[in-house]
Structures are given as C-alpha cells and as structure tokens.
Design a protein around this motif. Structure first.
Motif, PDB file in Angstrom:
ATOM      1  N   HIS A 170       0.797  -1.233   0.000  1.00 47.98           N
ATOM      2  CA  HIS A 170       0.000   0.000   0.000  1.00 47.98           C
ATOM      3  C   HIS A 170       0.831   1.286   0.000  1.00 47.98           C
ATOM      4  CE1 HIS A 170       0.797  -0.799   4.268  1.00 47.98           C
ATOM      5  NE2 HIS A 170       0.766   0.513   4.401  1.00 47.98           N
ATOM      6  N   SER A 171       2.160   1.190   0.047  1.00 49.42           N
ATOM      7  CA  SER A 171       3.029   2.370   0.149  1.00 49.42           C
ATOM      8  C   SER A 171       3.444   2.893  -1.221  1.00 49.42           C
ATOM      9  CB  SER A 171       4.268   2.028   0.986  1.00 49.42           C
ATOM     10  OG  SER A 171       3.902   1.596   2.257  1.00 49.42           O
ATOM     11  N   ARG A 172       2.495   3.299  -2.016  1.00 54.01           N
ATOM     12  CA  ARG A 172       2.752   3.681  -3.409  1.00 54.01           C
ATOM     13  C   ARG A 172       3.756   4.828  -3.560  1.00 54.01           C
ATOM     14  NH1 ARG A 172      -1.289   4.036  -8.365  1.00 54.01           N
ATOM     15  NH2 ARG A 172       0.098   5.108  -9.786  1.00 54.01           N
ATOM     16  N   GLU A 173       3.663   5.844  -2.711  1.00 52.05           N
ATOM     17  CA  GLU A 173       4.580   6.984  -2.818  1.00 52.05           C
ATOM     18  C   GLU A 173       6.026   6.531  -2.594  1.00 52.05           C
ATOM     19  OE1 GLU A 173       1.937   7.016  -0.710  1.00 52.05           O
ATOM     20  OE2 GLU A 173       0.575   8.388  -1.750  1.00 52.05           O
ATOM     21  N   ASN A 174       6.231   5.638  -1.639  1.00 48.93           N
ATOM     22  CA  ASN A 174       7.566   5.102  -1.379  1.00 48.93           C
ATOM     23  C   ASN A 174       8.060   4.295  -2.572  1.00 48.93           C
ATOM     24  OD1 ASN A 174       9.895   4.446   0.172  1.00 48.93           O
ATOM     25  ND2 ASN A 174       8.976   2.495   0.690  1.00 48.93           N
ATOM     26  N   HIS A 175       7.183   3.510  -3.182  1.00 49.49           N
ATOM     27  CA  HIS A 175       7.555   2.720  -4.366  1.00 49.49           C
ATOM     28  C   HIS A 175       8.010   3.642  -5.494  1.00 49.49           C
ATOM     29  CE1 HIS A 175       4.427  -0.471  -2.927  1.00 49.49           C
ATOM     30  NE2 HIS A 175       5.411  -0.305  -2.070  1.00 49.49           N
ATOM     31  N   ARG A 195      -0.811 -10.592  -1.871  1.00 46.17           N
ATOM     32  CA  ARG A 195       0.228  -9.681  -2.347  1.00 46.17           C
ATOM     33  C   ARG A 195       0.724  -8.908  -1.138  1.00 46.17           C
ATOM     34  NH1 ARG A 195      -0.054  -4.712  -6.571  1.00 46.17           N
ATOM     35  NH2 ARG A 195       2.171  -4.370  -6.591  1.00 46.17           N
ATOM     36  N   HIS A 196       1.945  -9.187  -0.759  1.00 49.07           N
ATOM     37  CA  HIS A 196       2.455  -8.711   0.521  1.00 49.07           C
ATOM     38  C   HIS A 196       3.205  -7.381   0.419  1.00 49.07           C
ATOM     39  CE1 HIS A 196       3.647  -9.172   4.666  1.00 49.07           C
ATOM     40  NE2 HIS A 196       4.917  -9.093   4.340  1.00 49.07           N
ATOM     41  N   GLY A 197       4.097  -7.254  -0.545  1.00 51.26           N
ATOM     42  CA  GLY A 197       4.867  -6.026  -0.655  1.00 51.26           C
ATOM     43  C   GLY A 197       5.964  -6.154  -1.695  1.00 51.26           C
ATOM     44  N   LEU A 198       6.948  -5.257  -1.604  1.00 50.94           N
ATOM     45  CA  LEU A 198       8.019  -5.210  -2.590  1.00 50.94           C
ATOM     46  C   LEU A 198       9.367  -5.053  -1.903  1.00 50.94           C
ATOM     47  CD1 LEU A 198       6.321  -2.614  -4.955  1.00 50.94           C
ATOM     48  CD2 LEU A 198       6.488  -5.077  -5.352  1.00 50.94           C
ATOM     49  N   TYR A 199      10.364  -5.766  -2.423  1.00 51.68           N
ATOM     50  CA  TYR A 199      11.749  -5.554  -2.018  1.00 51.68           C
ATOM     51  C   TYR A 199      12.403  -4.662  -3.059  1.00 51.68           C
ATOM     52  CZ  TYR A 199      11.854  -8.916   1.772  1.00 51.68           C
ATOM     53  OH  TYR A 199      11.639  -9.557   2.955  1.00 51.68           O
TER      54      TYR A 199
END
Length: 70
Positions: A28-33, A52-56
């Motif tokens: 959910h942290s689109r701005e950080n992505h 869908r958990h997140g991104l490394y």
C-alpha cells in the motif's frame, strides 16, 4: 524528505563498503515505491500464498569491475 533519507542511507551504506542496499515496503506504500523507482532501485515482489504482501527494493552499490575488498 524521503529522497534525502534514501540518499543518506545510500551514502552510509557506501561508506560501510556494503555491496547493495535493500529495503522492504508493503504493497500500500505507493509513494515510497515511486520514489525508490525514480532513484534507480530494482524491485522484486514479495508474496505469501495468494496474498500480495509487498516489494523488495534493491540497489547495487559497487560496479561489476569493483572489488569490495581493498
């Protein structure tokens, strides 16, 4: 502020002779992505089961021709 924090983390990791910088961000942290992609980080999705958990995010800090050992 986020860009300055990332630049500081990159500079610190380089000063410690790290070969890469890796961080995790939830889906959910689109701005950080977007910030990390603009800065040149590579991305790898992290999933757990069907969730869908997140991104490394990963950034190499040494080039192919460099050695980490002096």
């Amino acid at each position: 502020m986020g860009t300055n924090l990332q630049k500081h983390a990159i500079d610190l990791a380089r000063s410690l002779h790290c070969c890469q910088l890796v961080s995790f961000s939830y889906s959910h942290s689109r701005e950080n992505h977007e910030l990390k992609l603009r800065m040149g980080f590579a991305v790898r999705p992290e999933t757990r089961g069907s969730e869908r958990h997140g991104l490394y995010f990963m950034m190499p800090l040494i080039s192919d021709g460099e050695s980490q050992i002096s």
